[in-house]
Design an enzyme around this catalytic site. Structure first.
Site, PDB file in Angstrom:
ATOM      1  N   THR A   1      38.286  -6.954  19.702  1.00  0.00           N
ATOM      2  CA  THR A   1      37.684  -6.841  18.755  1.00  0.00           C
ATOM      3  C   THR A   1      38.207  -7.983  17.707  1.00  0.00           C
ATOM      4  OG1 THR A   1      36.668  -5.671  16.898  1.00  0.00           O
ATOM      5  CG2 THR A   1      38.732  -5.051  17.311  1.00  0.00           C
ATOM      6  N   GLY A   2      37.293  -8.642  16.691  1.00  0.00           N
ATOM      7  CA  GLY A   2      37.556  -9.560  15.796  1.00  0.00           C
ATOM      8  C   GLY A   2      37.201 -10.951  15.960  1.00  0.00           C
ATOM      9  N   VAL A   3      37.716 -11.915  15.709  1.00  0.00           N
ATOM     10  CA  VAL A   3      37.255 -13.432  15.920  1.00  0.00           C
ATOM     11  C   VAL A   3      37.376 -13.833  17.378  1.00  0.00           C
ATOM     12  CG1 VAL A   3      37.471 -15.484  14.865  1.00  0.00           C
ATOM     13  CG2 VAL A   3      37.856 -13.866  13.280  1.00  0.00           C
TER      14      VAL A   3
ATOM     15  N   THR B   1      32.786  -5.399  17.035  1.00  0.00           N
ATOM     16  CA  THR B   1      32.320  -5.223  18.391  1.00  0.00           C
ATOM     17  C   THR B   1      32.786  -3.613  18.855  1.00  0.00           C
ATOM     18  OG1 THR B   1      32.974  -7.538  18.846  1.00  0.00           O
ATOM     19  CG2 THR B   1      32.955  -6.145  20.549  1.00  0.00           C
TER      20      THR B   1
ATOM     21  N   THR C   1      28.039  -6.553  21.409  1.00  0.00           N
ATOM     22  CA  THR C   1      27.993  -7.101  20.233  1.00  0.00           C
ATOM     23  C   THR C   1      26.811  -7.823  19.639  1.00  0.00           C
ATOM     24  OG1 THR C   1      29.224  -8.306  18.389  1.00  0.00           O
ATOM     25  CG2 THR C   1      29.326  -8.943  20.625  1.00  0.00           C
TER      26      THR C   1
ATOM     27  N   SER D   1      26.491  -4.901  13.212  1.00  0.00           N
ATOM     28  CA  SER D   1      27.003  -5.975  14.102  1.00  0.00           C
ATOM     29  C   SER D   1      26.976  -5.632  15.371  1.00  0.00           C
ATOM     30  CB  SER D   1      28.746  -5.701  13.825  1.00  0.00           C
ATOM     31  OG  SER D   1      29.180  -4.304  14.095  1.00  0.00           O
TER      32      SER D   1
ATOM     33  N   ARG E   1      25.792 -19.630  18.980  1.00  0.00           N
ATOM     34  CA  ARG E   1      27.248 -19.365  19.242  1.00  0.00           C
ATOM     35  C   ARG E   1      27.425 -18.137  20.281  1.00  0.00           C
ATOM     36  NH1 ARG E   1      30.554 -14.691  17.712  1.00  0.00           N
ATOM     37  NH2 ARG E   1      32.490 -15.399  17.557  1.00  0.00           N
TER      38      ARG E   1
END
Length: 348
Positions: A254-256, A203, A221, A85, A231
């Site tokens: 971090t995350g969506v 990330t 990331t 990632s 994107r």
């Protein structure tokens, strides 16, 4: 008169010699001796932050600068082929392109970022070049690649055999849905169609405070696996994935990334600290804003914030359980801490 002049000359030479000797003595001391007892510290997201912190501490522990430390630290997961990632080992988008995002920022508001960058192993270093050698903040796509090559970075194929195989496996169903806690590798089951429980939106965000009292941050990331080509998430967006203010502190996320962008998340955390919140309280309030705005959606996604103020105090909070962060300072070299969260039981 002649004797007096000789006396003054000898005195001046004596003082100069003493100062020179003291200067040499200071230079000969290990830099770590000079920073002993300081608040120098580095924190970063996830378990791979431990190795990243070690690289950063090799600089901070010798009295080096926070900006150099976070760049060096971020390069570690960028080069880790087992990390799917971040960086070179990252999973591609739906069209098979590995595109990388990164940002870097110092205590004085200087910042640089790249997004949708292909073929360059260390986007964090390109981001720093954007900061230091251009009047811009963000370069994207082909323009970012052109700039990187002009700056002497080497072009290479970032799609590893393992990532390519995973991409071909995904193509059998070609279904993408972000899944909560997919960052946690030891759950042992695939998330969002990723083989072996691999992550789809990890990330690494890093924050460092050096012995000079200066802050810096970095975020890098490869973004969501199988994302639409082009994107871009929150990581290269200053104020979303990363924000640093030398008078207050720094934050990263971090995350969506879409949820973080909607709330200018890292900027929000720093501004809450500016108004008196501790790093912990600021992270909690930023997370709760996401939950309150999107109560149903928040049950099926993950967002976490990590913050550090100018005194070296650290806080973290996430929507779902499973988010962890690493801390490294003169007393703790490999600490991994589980972040508190809104939900303590994951939704399926």
């Amino acid at each position: 008169m002649t004797d007096r002049r000789r006396f003054l000359k000898a005195s001046v030479l004596g003082v100069s010699a003493s100062m020179f000797a003291w200067s040499n003595r200071l230079a000969a001391w290990p830099a770590a001796r000079l920073v002993k007892g300081s608040n120098a510290r580095v924190v970063s997201t996830w378990d791979f932050g431990i190795a990243a912190n070690q690289a950063a501490w090799a600089i901070l522990g010798q009295g080096g600068h926070a900006l150099d430390a976070v760049e060096a630290g971020a390069q570690v997961p960028e080069s880790d082929l087992k990390n799917h990632s971040v960086g070179k080992g990252g999973y591609p988008d739906r069209d098979g392109h590995v595109t990388l995002d990164a940002s870097i920022m110092d205590a004085d508001g200087n910042c640089g970022a790249v997004a949708a960058l292909e073929h360059i192993e260390h986007p964090i270093s390109v981001a720093r070049r954007v900061m230091e050698r251009t009047p811009h903040v963000l370069l994207v796509g082909d323009g970012a690649l052109q700039f990187a090559l002009e700056q002497g970075f080497s072009k290479e194929n970032l799609l590893t055999p393992e990532a390519e195989q995973a991409w071909h496996e995904w193509q059998k169903s070609a279904h993408y849905q972000p899944s909560i806690n997919s960052e946690v590798r030891d759950y042992g089951k695939g998330a969002a169609g990723l083989p072996g429980g691999a992550s789809n939106h990890d990330t690494i965000g890093m924050l460092a405070l050096d012995a000079h009292g200066k802050l810096a941050g970095a975020c890098t990331t490869s973004g969501m696996a199988w994302k639409l080509h082009g994107r871009v998430g929150d990581s290269p967006i200053i104020g979303a994935g990363l924000y640093v203010d030398g008078e207050v502190g720094g934050a990263t996320s971090t995350g969506v990334g879409e949820e973080v962008i909607r709330n200018a998340g890292s900027f929000l955390v720093v501004e809450l600290m500016r108004h008196g919140r501790s790093p912990q309280a600021a992270c909690e309030e930023a997370v709760m804003r996401i939950v309150k705005k999107r109560p149903q959606a928040s049950k099926t996604l993950q967002v976490g914030f990590l913050a550090m103020n100018r005194a070296g105090e650290v806080g973290a909070y996430a929507i779902q359980r499973g988010f962890s962060y690493a801390v490294c300072d003169a007393n703790k070299q490999d600490g991994l801490i589980a972040s508190p969260s809104v939900y303590t039981t994951n939704y399926s």
